[in-house]
Design a protein around this motif. Structure first.
Motif, PDB file in Angstrom:
ATOM      1  N   HIS A  73       0.844  -1.200   0.000  1.00  0.00           N
ATOM      2  CA  HIS A  73       0.000   0.000   0.000  1.00  0.00           C
ATOM      3  C   HIS A  73       0.883   1.255   0.000  1.00  0.00           C
ATOM      4  CE1 HIS A  73      -2.869   3.022   1.484  1.00  0.00           C
ATOM      5  NE2 HIS A  73      -3.788   2.227   0.959  1.00  0.00           N
ATOM      6  N   PRO A  74       0.465   2.333  -0.692  1.00  0.00           N
ATOM      7  CA  PRO A  74       1.265   3.566  -0.704  1.00  0.00           C
ATOM      8  C   PRO A  74       1.519   4.133   0.684  1.00  0.00           C
ATOM      9  CG  PRO A  74      -0.430   3.650  -2.389  1.00  0.00           C
ATOM     10  CD  PRO A  74      -0.699   2.413  -1.587  1.00  0.00           C
ATOM     11  N   ARG A 134      11.149  -0.265  -1.184  1.00  0.00           N
ATOM     12  CA  ARG A 134      11.179  -0.591  -2.622  1.00  0.00           C
ATOM     13  C   ARG A 134       9.766  -0.923  -3.092  1.00  0.00           C
ATOM     14  NH1 ARG A 134      11.920  -5.356  -5.663  1.00  0.00           N
ATOM     15  NH2 ARG A 134      12.952  -5.018  -7.674  1.00  0.00           N
ATOM     16  N   ASN A 135       9.282  -0.151  -4.051  1.00  0.00           N
ATOM     17  CA  ASN A 135       7.925  -0.340  -4.557  1.00  0.00           C
ATOM     18  C   ASN A 135       7.946  -1.173  -5.836  1.00  0.00           C
ATOM     19  OD1 ASN A 135       6.659   1.327  -2.566  1.00  0.00           O
ATOM     20  ND2 ASN A 135       7.474   3.113  -3.635  1.00  0.00           N
ATOM     21  N   THR A 136       7.104  -2.198  -5.875  1.00  0.00           N
ATOM     22  CA  THR A 136       6.999  -3.065  -7.051  1.00  0.00           C
ATOM     23  C   THR A 136       5.527  -3.255  -7.394  1.00  0.00           C
ATOM     24  OG1 THR A 136       7.035  -5.049  -5.627  1.00  0.00           O
ATOM     25  CG2 THR A 136       9.146  -4.287  -6.556  1.00  0.00           C
TER      26      THR A 136
END
Length: 213
Positions: free
Chosen positions: A155-156, A163-165
């Motif tokens: 979730h944002p 690390r966003n994937t």
């Protein structure tokens, strides 16, 4: 909208009343076969067969939907009634409902399960450019029909994630059944995402809240 529903007593009560009005205490199935059409295919499918079919299907549905084992929920936390109430609450605040149909192999006697997803996770990855074929995480074909959804793995608001994937999830399984359930009401052509009905009343709700305080 989330802040208003969370902190305004009137908005919070309205959200609860909306759930109670639409869903009630239990979400029941009313299974009525199209007997006139079925009789054309098989004369044995008469009214007696239809009544027996309806009784059996409704009993099995209720067992799946309302069991304390929570067969309907992939996370094993909610009954189907609770999932529908969650969907209504989500629709009220975001204007859309997002979920995926799962079939865990270790589930018996029912494999069909629904995994609710937060619509905030549906977004276009930074490595992909927005275009007529990609809008706010929804990938489309040349007619504008959704073919895949790009869902963020976290979730944002998860501040501890460094690390966003994203995962690309096809609209349907290879054998045809729907994989992603995305419910929203279009107000304009080519609209890809939902808009909460509360947006139009936010200003008045905030002013009213301040006046009460």
């Amino acid at each position: 909208v989330r802040d208003t529903v969370r902190n305004d007593a009137y908005a919070a009560a309205g959200s609860e009343i909306r759930k109670d009005t639409i869903v009630g205490a239990m979400f029941l199935l009313n299974s009525k076969p199209e007997i006139e059409y079925l009789k054309l295919q098989n004369s044995a499918m008469d009214e007696t067969w239809a009544e027996e079919f309806q009784t059996e299907v409704e009993a099995k549905f209720t067992l799946w939907a309302e069991s304390p084992s929570c067969y309907a929920d992939a996370q094993r936390l909610n009954t189907l009634t609770s999932l529908v109430r969650l969907a209504i609450a989500q629709f009220t605040t975001t204007g859309e409902v997002l979920a995926s149909a799962e079939y865990p192999r270790d589930r018996k006697p029912f494999r069909t399960a629904i995994l609710m997803l937060d619509p905030d996770r549906l977004s276009t990855p930074p490595t992909v450019r927005e275009s007529p074929f990609m809008s706010m995480g929804v990938e489309k074909d040349r007619f504008g029909a959704p073919v895949a959804y790009h869902i963020r793995d976290n979730h944002p608001g998860d501040v501890l994630i460094t690390r966003n994937t994203w995962t690309r999830v096809a609209k349907t399984y290879g054998w045809g059944r729907e994989k992603i359930i995305h419910i929203f009401e279009q107000q304009r052509a080519n609209q890809s995402r939902g808009i909460s009905v509360m947006v139009a009343a936010l200003k008045e709700a905030r002013i009213t809240k301040r006046f009460r305080e």
